[in-house]
Design a protein around this motif. Sequence first.
Motif, PDB file in Angstrom:
ATOM      1  N   UNK A   1      14.498  18.662  63.459  1.00 56.25           N
ATOM      2  CA  UNK A   1      14.610  19.991  64.167  1.00 56.25           C
ATOM      3  C   UNK A   1      14.253  21.081  63.128  1.00 56.25           C
ATOM      4  N   UNK A   2      14.845  20.924  61.956  1.00 54.49           N
ATOM      5  CA  UNK A   2      14.342  21.722  60.711  1.00 54.49           C
ATOM      6  C   UNK A   2      12.800  22.050  60.607  1.00 54.49           C
ATOM      7  N   UNK A   3      12.258  20.935  60.752  1.00 52.85           N
ATOM      8  CA  UNK A   3      10.761  20.876  60.404  1.00 52.85           C
ATOM      9  C   UNK A   3      10.055  21.744  61.436  1.00 52.85           C
ATOM     10  N   UNK A   4      10.492  21.526  62.708  1.00 51.24           N
ATOM     11  CA  UNK A   4      10.037  22.144  63.918  1.00 51.24           C
ATOM     12  C   UNK A   4      10.519  23.900  63.801  1.00 51.24           C
ATOM     13  N   UNK A   5      11.357  24.023  63.316  1.00 53.02           N
ATOM     14  CA  UNK A   5      11.992  25.521  63.344  1.00 53.02           C
ATOM     15  C   UNK A   5      12.042  25.924  61.653  1.00 53.02           C
ATOM     16  N   UNK A   6      11.008  25.930  60.966  1.00 54.24           N
ATOM     17  CA  UNK A   6      11.167  26.503  59.644  1.00 54.24           C
ATOM     18  C   UNK A   6      11.599  27.960  59.394  1.00 54.24           C
ATOM     19  N   UNK A   7      12.213  28.482  58.301  1.00 53.64           N
ATOM     20  CA  UNK A   7      12.345  29.731  58.172  1.00 53.64           C
ATOM     21  C   UNK A   7      13.191  30.684  59.177  1.00 53.64           C
ATOM     22  N   UNK A   8      13.928  29.662  59.845  1.00 53.21           N
ATOM     23  CA  UNK A   8      14.629  30.437  61.015  1.00 53.21           C
ATOM     24  C   UNK A   8      16.159  30.014  60.475  1.00 53.21           C
ATOM     25  N   UNK A   9      17.022  31.028  60.858  1.00 51.23           N
ATOM     26  CA  UNK A   9      18.561  30.830  60.701  1.00 51.23           C
ATOM     27  C   UNK A   9      19.256  30.328  61.793  1.00 51.23           C
ATOM     28  N   UNK A  10      20.046  29.177  61.644  1.00 49.61           N
ATOM     29  CA  UNK A  10      20.803  28.772  62.765  1.00 49.61           C
ATOM     30  C   UNK A  10      22.197  28.475  62.355  1.00 49.61           C
ATOM     31  N   UNK A  11      23.379  28.891  63.218  1.00 50.51           N
ATOM     32  CA  UNK A  11      24.646  28.724  62.815  1.00 50.51           C
ATOM     33  C   UNK A  11      24.910  27.197  62.992  1.00 50.51           C
ATOM     34  N   UNK A  12      26.031  26.833  62.347  1.00 50.01           N
ATOM     35  CA  UNK A  12      26.427  25.388  62.829  1.00 50.01           C
ATOM     36  C   UNK A  12      26.707  25.089  64.075  1.00 50.01           C
ATOM     37  N   UNK A  13      27.135  25.982  64.907  1.00 47.18           N
ATOM     38  CA  UNK A  13      27.348  25.681  66.297  1.00 47.18           C
ATOM     39  C   UNK A  13      26.067  25.546  66.847  1.00 47.18           C
ATOM     40  N   UNK A  14      24.951  26.368  66.617  1.00 50.50           N
ATOM     41  CA  UNK A  14      23.672  26.051  67.209  1.00 50.50           C
ATOM     42  C   UNK A  14      22.929  24.956  67.013  1.00 50.50           C
ATOM     43  N   UNK A  15      23.095  24.431  65.694  1.00 48.07           N
ATOM     44  CA  UNK A  15      22.512  23.286  65.078  1.00 48.07           C
ATOM     45  C   UNK A  15      23.023  22.009  65.719  1.00 48.07           C
ATOM     46  N   UNK A  16      24.668  22.078  66.037  1.00 49.30           N
ATOM     47  CA  UNK A  16      25.137  21.038  66.713  1.00 49.30           C
ATOM     48  C   UNK A  16      24.836  20.923  68.284  1.00 49.30           C
ATOM     49  N   UNK A  17      24.605  22.284  68.991  1.00 54.70           N
ATOM     50  CA  UNK A  17      24.289  22.095  70.105  1.00 54.70           C
ATOM     51  C   UNK A  17      22.851  21.715  70.315  1.00 54.70           C
ATOM     52  N   UNK A  18      21.751  21.881  69.453  1.00 54.08           N
ATOM     53  CA  UNK A  18      20.506  21.739  69.598  1.00 54.08           C
ATOM     54  C   UNK A  18      20.053  20.332  69.103  1.00 54.08           C
ATOM     55  N   UNK A  19      20.883  19.665  68.082  1.00 54.72           N
ATOM     56  CA  UNK A  19      20.441  18.488  67.614  1.00 54.72           C
ATOM     57  C   UNK A  19      21.584  17.328  68.301  1.00 54.72           C
ATOM     58  N   UNK A  20      22.702  17.687  68.527  1.00 58.46           N
ATOM     59  CA  UNK A  20      23.644  16.753  68.915  1.00 58.46           C
ATOM     60  C   UNK A  20      23.671  16.838  70.418  1.00 58.46           C
ATOM     61  N   UNK A  21      23.273  17.962  71.137  1.00 59.58           N
ATOM     62  CA  UNK A  21      23.175  18.385  72.638  1.00 59.58           C
ATOM     63  C   UNK A  21      24.420  18.437  73.197  1.00 59.58           C
ATOM     64  N   UNK A  22      25.480  18.548  72.624  1.00 61.78           N
ATOM     65  CA  UNK A  22      26.802  19.047  73.513  1.00 61.78           C
ATOM     66  C   UNK A  22      27.184  20.223  73.155  1.00 61.78           C
ATOM     67  N   UNK A  23      27.526  20.852  73.942  1.00 63.63           N
ATOM     68  CA  UNK A  23      28.356  22.280  74.262  1.00 63.63           C
ATOM     69  C   UNK A  23      29.741  22.192  73.748  1.00 63.63           C
ATOM     70  N   UNK A  24      30.055  21.642  72.465  1.00 64.37           N
ATOM     71  CA  UNK A  24      31.512  21.545  71.778  1.00 64.37           C
ATOM     72  C   UNK A  24      31.745  22.368  70.781  1.00 64.37           C
ATOM     73  N   UNK A  25      32.871  23.055  70.714  1.00 65.67           N
ATOM     74  CA  UNK A  25      33.279  23.670  69.480  1.00 65.67           C
ATOM     75  C   UNK A  25      33.984  22.801  68.531  1.00 65.67           C
ATOM     76  N   UNK A  26      34.221  23.211  67.371  1.00 69.07           N
ATOM     77  CA  UNK A  26      34.829  22.273  66.542  1.00 69.07           C
ATOM     78  C   UNK A  26      34.324  21.317  65.689  1.00 69.07           C
ATOM     79  N   UNK A  27      32.869  21.238  66.016  1.00 66.85           N
ATOM     80  CA  UNK A  27      32.215  20.352  65.344  1.00 66.85           C
ATOM     81  C   UNK A  27      31.117  20.625  64.107  1.00 66.85           C
ATOM     82  N   UNK A  28      31.521  21.652  63.530  1.00 67.77           N
ATOM     83  CA  UNK A  28      30.899  22.283  62.500  1.00 67.77           C
ATOM     84  C   UNK A  28      30.953  21.160  61.332  1.00 67.77           C
TER      85      UNK A  28
END
Length: 240
Positions: free
Chosen positions: A169-196
Amino acid sequence: MESAKILVVDDEIGILKLLEITLRKENFINIETASTGKDTLQLVKNNTYDIILLDIMLPDISGFELCTEIRKYTNTPIIFVSARSTDFDKLTGLGIGGDDYITKPFNPLEVVARIKVILRRQKMYEDNKLKNNTGFDYSYFTFNPESATLTVNNQHIECTAKELELLHFFCKNPNRIYTTTQLYEFVWGNDVFGEEKTVTIHISKLRKKLGDDTRKPQIIVNLRGIGYKFIPPKEEFICE
């Protein structure tokens, strides 16, 4: 949730609000706005966008001239959104580097549809490009998603499946800022809070495996209070 980053440029605050609200309703979360050419160029120089919506009649510069300036820094698709509706205007916009042209007044959902068409084409292009060149080679480390192999300083590094997905995910999206929540949703694929914490732990492990200094990281950097950004290492990068 759409990860595409969109820049909307218009000097009419009402138009900016309308497009931003519509895009957010369509699940686009990375939206920035500008109302002058000066601000737009500053944003383009410091950020990477997937789509730029560009008005022509800006207070400090013509959108046509601005498009020419933007093209000096990026090939990001540009959609002109303008009240100027003659064939000459449309041909000029498309001729100087625009990818599409929408006239005002417009249906905001049509704008979204045009954006999705361009993003779909971009994704097909990137997918084909990935098929032809499936790896990421940064000299200091190489990563091949297809064979799930990571090599750092010519040494093979064992990684878990999720670490490799995160790195991909990082290699495909270099030089962009992602919050931990966004990273969790994009990589883990779940819309769940509290997984930072899950994201933080995986990034910490990935840094160690990449040889990145965990106290002063240079590859996966943490922007305090904002999120994480992957900065591809340059050839002269040396781990400490």
